[in-house]
Motif scaffolding. Sequence first.
Motif, short mmCIF file in Angstrom:
data_model
loop_
_atom_site.label_atom_id
_atom_site.label_comp_id
_atom_site.label_asym_id
_atom_site.label_seq_id
_atom_site.Cartn_x
_atom_site.Cartn_y
_atom_site.Cartn_z
N LEU A 161 0.83 -1.21 0.00
CA LEU A 161 0.00 0.00 0.00
C LEU A 161 0.87 1.26 0.00
CD1 LEU A 161 -2.84 -1.11 2.44
CD2 LEU A 161 -2.93 -0.95 -0.05
N TRP A 164 2.03 2.14 -3.53
CA TRP A 164 0.85 2.11 -4.39
C TRP A 164 1.14 2.53 -5.84
CZ3 TRP A 164 -0.56 6.77 -6.59
CH2 TRP A 164 -0.01 7.92 -6.01
N PHE A 204 -4.43 -7.99 -5.27
CA PHE A 204 -5.84 -7.97 -4.87
C PHE A 204 -6.18 -9.23 -4.10
CE2 PHE A 204 -10.18 -9.38 -5.71
CZ PHE A 204 -10.94 -8.28 -5.37
N THR A 207 -4.37 -9.44 -0.59
CA THR A 207 -4.87 -8.46 0.38
C THR A 207 -6.29 -8.77 0.83
OG1 THR A 207 -3.46 -6.80 -0.65
CG2 THR A 207 -5.23 -5.99 0.75
N THR A 208 -7.15 -9.04 -0.13
CA THR A 208 -8.56 -9.26 0.23
C THR A 208 -8.74 -10.56 1.01
OG1 THR A 208 -8.91 -10.20 -1.97
CG2 THR A 208 -9.61 -7.90 -1.61
N LEU B 4 -10.32 3.19 -9.12
CA LEU B 4 -10.04 2.81 -7.74
C LEU B 4 -11.32 2.35 -7.05
CD1 LEU B 4 -8.08 2.66 -5.33
CD2 LEU B 4 -8.60 5.06 -4.86
N ALA B 5 -12.40 3.08 -7.30
CA ALA B 5 -13.69 2.72 -6.68
C ALA B 5 -14.14 1.33 -7.11
CB ALA B 5 -14.75 3.76 -7.04
N TYR B 7 -12.24 -1.18 -7.96
CA TYR B 7 -11.41 -2.18 -7.26
C TYR B 7 -11.82 -2.29 -5.79
CZ TYR B 7 -8.17 -3.21 -11.05
OH TYR B 7 -7.62 -3.67 -12.22
N LEU B 8 -12.11 -1.15 -5.18
CA LEU B 8 -12.52 -1.18 -3.78
C LEU B 8 -13.85 -1.93 -3.63
CD1 LEU B 8 -11.58 2.40 -2.51
CD2 LEU B 8 -10.51 0.23 -1.87
N GLY B 11 -13.20 -5.51 -3.99
CA GLY B 11 -12.56 -6.01 -2.78
C GLY B 11 -13.55 -6.24 -1.66
N VAL B 12 -14.43 -5.28 -1.46
CA VAL B 12 -15.44 -5.41 -0.39
C VAL B 12 -16.35 -6.62 -0.68
CG1 VAL B 12 -17.48 -4.32 0.64
CG2 VAL B 12 -15.40 -2.98 0.26
#
Lengths: 240, 50
Positions: A161, A164, A204, A207-208, B4-5, B7-8, B11-12
């Motif tokens: 991170l 990044w 990804f 981390t997830t 980015l959104a 990917y976030l 991820g969630v």
Amino acid sequence: MSWAAHDLEPYAFQRHLGGKVAIVPLLIGSYSPDLFSKWFVYGIEVFGVELQADDPTQFHRGWPGVGFTHSLAFGLVVAALLLLLTRSRIWAFSFLLGHWAHALTDVGDTIGTMLLFPFSTETIGVGAWAYAGHVGRLTDAGAYFSGLGFVWDGVWILYGLVSWRILTRAYFRETIVPADPFWGWAGKRLPETALLALYRASFFYGTTRWVAWVIWAHVVNDFPIDLSWGGPDWVDAAYD
Amino acid sequence: MRELASYLAAGVAYVALGVAFPSLLLSWVEGVAFLLVAVWLLPALVRRLR
């Protein structure tokens, strides 16, 4: 064994070595010691027949067994073969780096790895976190994410991170693509959005799944956290 | 920012699904496939349907 470090360490190398490495062989190298053996360590069921090593720990890390895949010499031999087959120094070097990172990371658990095979079949380990592959996948996950292993993985997530910029589109275009003809080849078949997702995929994934396993172990379940050396003590760890 | 959104959000969603169904967290192939669907295929499909 590690649950996320092998996904994340290649990105740390990428940050420091830039165009001197290629991410695809770095990742393949990082996964390679367990690529064909992990399923037999935990066991799988095929048409109602349970397939698992009689002694998963011995099979995974020992000799006789496939523990030689975690030796420095194995990485060297495969890297030499890659060099012969592809004539690509960057692929061979990157594979070797990824492989050695995996072999050295697994030194952290209570079994360790046969780093010096074939000169020695002794496993070398510092015993920081419990090796519990033999107790089943979910208990192993609960144990790993309750001991120092998940802290080690967390360090790589934080490092990623902080770094990044290596995950940005600009870095991908300027450093990743020119370093490896693979991306040019793949770019003729897939759009850049897909290539970027592939490039970022292991970061990804590492981390997830780290976040998910921590939640699963300590919110959904109640595995006791034990950050003592060689812990957690509550799991039946395997020792060298 | 939009990238980015996405990917976030992926991820969630992956974390939530993984916590509910831990077997999902065990396969690198499934994890990568999930990401490709979430940040590439699904948005491309939505764009095409608009």
